[in-house]
Enzyme design. Structure first.
Site, PDB file in Angstrom:
ATOM      1  N   GLU A 243      14.234  -2.616  17.602  1.00  0.00           N
ATOM      2  CA  GLU A 243      15.169  -1.961  16.665  1.00  0.00           C
ATOM      3  C   GLU A 243      14.514  -1.810  15.300  1.00  0.00           C
ATOM      4  O   GLU A 243      14.674  -0.784  14.630  1.00  0.00           O
ATOM      5  CB  GLU A 243      16.482  -2.750  16.535  1.00  0.00           C
ATOM      6  N   TRP A 246      12.596   1.162  15.566  1.00  0.00           N
ATOM      7  CA  TRP A 246      13.326   2.424  15.355  1.00  0.00           C
ATOM      8  C   TRP A 246      13.450   2.749  13.871  1.00  0.00           C
ATOM      9  O   TRP A 246      13.317   3.895  13.442  1.00  0.00           O
ATOM     10  CB  TRP A 246      14.720   2.375  16.000  1.00  0.00           C
ATOM     11  N   TRP A 274      26.837  26.635  14.289  1.00  0.00           N
ATOM     12  CA  TRP A 274      27.721  25.570  13.787  1.00  0.00           C
ATOM     13  C   TRP A 274      29.000  26.191  13.250  1.00  0.00           C
ATOM     14  O   TRP A 274      28.985  27.310  12.735  1.00  0.00           O
ATOM     15  CB  TRP A 274      27.039  24.786  12.663  1.00  0.00           C
ATOM     16  N   ASN A 309      26.348   0.457  15.262  1.00  0.00           N
ATOM     17  CA  ASN A 309      25.443   1.513  15.722  1.00  0.00           C
ATOM     18  C   ASN A 309      26.011   2.340  16.885  1.00  0.00           C
ATOM     19  O   ASN A 309      25.905   3.563  16.905  1.00  0.00           O
ATOM     20  CB  ASN A 309      24.094   0.919  16.130  1.00  0.00           C
ATOM     21  N   TRP A 327      24.999  19.033  11.631  1.00  0.00           N
ATOM     22  CA  TRP A 327      24.718  17.608  11.450  1.00  0.00           C
ATOM     23  C   TRP A 327      24.554  17.235   9.986  1.00  0.00           C
ATOM     24  O   TRP A 327      24.811  16.104   9.582  1.00  0.00           O
ATOM     25  CB  TRP A 327      23.494  17.178  12.263  1.00  0.00           C
ATOM     26  N   TRP A 350      20.780  11.266  12.647  1.00  0.00           N
ATOM     27  CA  TRP A 350      21.646  12.444  12.827  1.00  0.00           C
ATOM     28  C   TRP A 350      20.919  13.507  13.646  1.00  0.00           C
ATOM     29  O   TRP A 350      21.498  14.120  14.544  1.00  0.00           O
ATOM     30  CB  TRP A 350      22.119  12.990  11.465  1.00  0.00           C
TER      31      TRP A 350
HETATM   32  C1  LIG Z   1      24.228   8.857  12.972  1.00  0.00           C
HETATM   33  C2  LIG Z   1      23.538   7.565  12.563  1.00  0.00           C
HETATM   34  C3  LIG Z   1      23.239   7.337  11.225  1.00  0.00           C
HETATM   35  C4  LIG Z   1      22.580   6.153  10.856  1.00  0.00           C
HETATM   36  N1  LIG Z   1      22.309   5.948   9.525  1.00  0.00           N
HETATM   37  C5  LIG Z   1      21.650   4.808   9.151  1.00  0.00           C
HETATM   38  C6  LIG Z   1      21.350   4.578   7.779  1.00  0.00           C
HETATM   39  O1  LIG Z   1      21.633   5.378   6.898  1.00  0.00           O
HETATM   40  N2  LIG Z   1      20.735   3.395   7.464  1.00  0.00           N
HETATM   41  C7  LIG Z   1      20.372   2.495   8.402  1.00  0.00           C
HETATM   42  O2  LIG Z   1      19.818   1.441   8.057  1.00  0.00           O
HETATM   43  N3  LIG Z   1      20.621   2.715   9.708  1.00  0.00           N
HETATM   44  C8  LIG Z   1      21.253   3.836  10.109  1.00  0.00           C
HETATM   45  N4  LIG Z   1      21.527   4.052  11.431  1.00  0.00           N
HETATM   46  C9  LIG Z   1      20.954   3.129  12.430  1.00  0.00           C
HETATM   47  C10 LIG Z   1      21.835   1.955  12.868  1.00  0.00           C
HETATM   48  O3  LIG Z   1      23.118   2.379  13.168  1.00  0.00           O
HETATM   49  C11 LIG Z   1      21.894   0.839  11.824  1.00  0.00           C
HETATM   50  O4  LIG Z   1      20.619   0.515  11.359  1.00  0.00           O
HETATM   51  C12 LIG Z   1      22.516  -0.418  12.448  1.00  0.00           C
HETATM   52  O5  LIG Z   1      23.818  -0.146  12.888  1.00  0.00           O
HETATM   53  C13 LIG Z   1      22.527  -1.539  11.434  1.00  0.00           C
HETATM   54  O6  LIG Z   1      23.216  -2.642  11.932  1.00  0.00           O
HETATM   55  P1  LIG Z   1      22.471  -4.023  12.143  1.00  0.00           P
HETATM   56  O7  LIG Z   1      21.677  -4.373  10.930  1.00  0.00           O
HETATM   57  O8  LIG Z   1      23.496  -5.002  12.586  1.00  0.00           O
HETATM   58  O9  LIG Z   1      21.487  -3.657  13.338  1.00  0.00           O
HETATM   59  P2  LIG Z   1      20.639  -4.594  14.314  1.00  0.00           P
HETATM   60  O10 LIG Z   1      20.998  -4.211  15.694  1.00  0.00           O
HETATM   61  O11 LIG Z   1      20.749  -6.010  13.929  1.00  0.00           O
HETATM   62  O12 LIG Z   1      19.161  -4.056  14.099  1.00  0.00           O
HETATM   63  C14 LIG Z   1      18.235  -4.661  13.171  1.00  0.00           C
HETATM   64  C15 LIG Z   1      17.706  -3.618  12.236  1.00  0.00           C
HETATM   65  O13 LIG Z   1      17.001  -2.616  12.958  1.00  0.00           O
HETATM   66  C16 LIG Z   1      17.178  -1.360  12.324  1.00  0.00           C
HETATM   67  N5  LIG Z   1      17.797  -0.413  13.254  1.00  0.00           N
HETATM   68  C17 LIG Z   1      18.583  -0.695  14.331  1.00  0.00           C
HETATM   69  N6  LIG Z   1      18.910   0.458  14.979  1.00  0.00           N
HETATM   70  C18 LIG Z   1      18.329   1.463  14.281  1.00  0.00           C
HETATM   71  C19 LIG Z   1      18.294   2.875  14.433  1.00  0.00           C
HETATM   72  N7  LIG Z   1      18.912   3.519  15.446  1.00  0.00           N
HETATM   73  N8  LIG Z   1      17.618   3.599  13.521  1.00  0.00           N
HETATM   74  C20 LIG Z   1      16.977   3.003  12.495  1.00  0.00           C
HETATM   75  N9  LIG Z   1      16.954   1.681  12.306  1.00  0.00           N
HETATM   76  C21 LIG Z   1      17.629   0.916  13.185  1.00  0.00           C
HETATM   77  C22 LIG Z   1      18.078  -1.588  11.124  1.00  0.00           C
HETATM   78  O14 LIG Z   1      17.258  -1.739   9.966  1.00  0.00           O
HETATM   79  C23 LIG Z   1      18.791  -2.877  11.485  1.00  0.00           C
HETATM   80  O15 LIG Z   1      19.229  -3.613  10.351  1.00  0.00           O
HETATM   81  C24 LIG Z   1      22.200   5.211  11.832  1.00  0.00           C
HETATM   82  C25 LIG Z   1      22.513   5.463  13.178  1.00  0.00           C
HETATM   83  C26 LIG Z   1      23.174   6.617  13.532  1.00  0.00           C
HETATM   84  C27 LIG Z   1      23.478   6.863  14.989  1.00  0.00           C
END
Ligand SMILES: Cc1cc2nc3c(=O)[nH]c(=O)nc-3n(C[C@H](O)[C@H](O)[C@H](O)COP(=O)(O)OP(=O)(O)OC[C@H]3O[C@@H](n4cnc5c(N)ncnc54)[C@H](O)[C@@H]3O)c2cc1C
Length: 454
Positions: A243, A246, A274, A309, A327, A350
């Site tokens: 993650e 990602w 759109w 997420n 988007w 997005w």
């Molecule tokens: C439409 C959309 C918009 C998003 N916008 C953002 C945003 O503006 N900022 C943001 O930090 N994340 C964004 N995310 C990714 C993700 O949803 C969040 O990082 C995550 O929900 C954070 O929760 P957590 O720290 O508990 O995640 P955990 O599951 O604990 O993951 C640990 C860390 O991994 C990173 N991470 C996890 N999943 C993703 C992912 N898909 N993309 C990028 N990094 C990820 C984050 O830094 C997160 O804190 C977005 C996802 C979607 C689908």
């Protein structure tokens, strides 16, 4: 410009950083004005012979920083920039042709082959703050003057409850995440009601905690004391690292495609018809689409500045597919309301959901908001928390209240169309419409355009 919630978060984080420095006899100096001018004034007032900063990855940021660096070096100053944000510098991981990777899994494998990133330096043990030259003190702006926090009305109450700011709070959250139920992360991270994820994104986003700190903590097995089986803990550690991968891949895209937040990475999506639908957009933003799983997410976002997420994915899919909204409209709303609004992760995700990004979900994968709710929130606990007007509906109906009989609605105290809306669009019809629109883009799954070079 950061959005309103991220502004608030920056304010809180700067206040926490200042408090931490004051405990050690120093203080944080904030200045506002054009970068170059402020830096020159600062150098003149302090007699500094060197300037050091953390690297930024946006196109304009990089150009500005490069100009600044060249100008200062010409004047004989020592200037160094450092990687404080990422595990791997985006220009160091390229495919065999020397081009940016287009697929996450291949790119992540290449990162892993490159070896572990260097662990972060530890904090200094002794601090030696000198008294501030008067000229420098005069340049300082009080934090409140930066206008980051809302004043009237103060809408940040829910955010404040959810997010204690600063590095100490971030480390506390990390410790809790590693010790509570870390072994469940890999299997339960998709369930929005279980709070199985770290919720560290706001801290990463604002630099209160770094990806390298997290990676080093994983490598050091800091989660080893957590309950459960070693195998499940290892699986969670692997998942958590990917993650972080990602997040990193989003920055990789921002670096190689500086237009990430503005342009479809797959140009075929430029032909996407759109819809302009102000009513639909407003209903989505307010959590009034009539689909409880979506509405719960959008209300969680509004109240706390964060959304799980899984729900982000389904809510973004609903906006771009069921409502056929560009988007960029959804991205803008997230940008303004997320505490963790991130210039790389937000647009990259997005574009991933919409199908216009690299290694994106295929456009024809259209989440069914009812099935997603039933699968990831089977008891309806998440919906009940955020959409309390539906709380008394039985589990079987919680994700589709329109299927309830008149008696069932009455027993649950729900007047559909009054207390809670009818669905804004019918799933099947919206799905058909989205697929037809997509078909009009022709070869929409083509290779992404190379928008810039490393
Ligand atoms: C439409 C959309 C918009 C998003 N916008 C953002 C945003 O503006 N900022 C943001 O930090 N994340 C964004 N995310 C990714 C993700 O949803 C969040 O990082 C995550 O929900 C954070 O929760 P957590 O720290 O508990 O995640 P955990 O599951 O604990 O993951 C640990 C860390 O991994 C990173 N991470 C996890 N999943 C993703 C992912 N898909 N993309 C990028 N990094 C990820 C984050 O830094 C997160 O804190 C977005 C996802 C979607 C689908």
């Amino acid at each position: 410009m950061p959005g309103a919630a991220a502004h608030w978060w920056l304010h809180e984080t700067l206040a926490a950083l200042d408090a931490a420095l004051r405990e050690r006899g120093g203080r944080l100096l904030l200045m506002q004005g054009a970068e170059r001018e402020m830096l020159e004034a600062c150098i003149a007032a302090s007699g500094a012979t060197g300037v050091y900063w953390n690297r930024r990855y946006g196109g304009e940021e990089r150009d500005g920083d490069a100009r600044l660096k060249a100008g200062l070096r010409e004047r004989g100053l020592t200037v160094e920039s450092f990687n404080a944000t990422l595990l791997y510098e985006p220009w160091t991981v390229l495919n065999q042709a020397g081009e940016p990777f287009q697929v996450f899994s291949a790119w992540w494998r290449a990162c892993r082959r490159a070896g572990d990133p260097p662990p972060p330096a530890s904090a200094p043990r002794r601090w030696n703050f000198q008294s501030l030259p008067a000229g420098l003190a005069r340049l300082a702006s009080p934090l409140d003057d930066l206008g980051l926090a809302p004043r009237k009305p103060d809408w940040a109450g829910g955010l404040r409850e959810a997010w204690p700011a600063g590095e100490e709070a971030a480390l506390e959250r990390l410790r809790a995440f590693f010790s509570d139920d870390f072994e469940a992360y890999a299997s339960e991270r998709d369930a929005p009601d279980l709070a199985a994820t770290s919720r560290l994104s706001p801290y990463l986003c604002v630099g209160a905690l770094s990806a390298r700190q997290l990676y080093a903590a994983l490598r050091a097995g800091q989660y080893d004391g957590a309950a459960g089986s070693p195998g499940r803990r290892e699986a969670s550690a692997e998942k958590f690292a990917s993650e972080l991968g990602w997040r990193e891949f989003c920055y990789y895209q921002r670096y190689h495609y500086p237009d990430l937040a503005r342009r479809n990475l797959r140009p075929a999506f430029d032909a996407m018809p759109w819809r302009r639908d102000a009513r639909g957009l407003r209903a989505w933003q307010r959590g009034l689409t009539g689909y409880p799983f979506i509405d719960a997410g959008m209300r969680e976002l509004w109240r706390t500045g964060w959304m799980h997420n899984r729900v982000r994915m389904v809510a973004a899919s609903f906006a771009t597919k069921h409502l056929l909204l560009d988007w960029r409209a959804g991205e803008q709303w997230f940008w303004d309301t997320l505490v963790d609004a991130d210039p790389a992760s937000n647009p990259a995700n997005w574009q991933w959901v919409a199908g216009s990004g690299i290694d994106a979900a295929p456009y024809f994968r259209i989440f069914n908001p009812v099935l997603q709710g039933q699968k990831f929130d089977p008891s309806g606990a998440y919906v009940r928390k955020w959409v309390p007007e539906l709380a008394s509906l039985p589990d079987r109906l919680i994700h589709q209240p329109w299927k309830a009989s008149a008696q069932e609605l009455e027993a649950a105290g729900v007047r559909l169309g009054v207390d809670y809306p009818h669905p804004l669009v019918a799933h099947e019809a919206a799905r058909e419409r989205a697929l037809e629109a997509f078909a009009r883009t022709g070869k929409a799954q083509g290779k992404p355009a190379r928008l810039s070079s490393a």
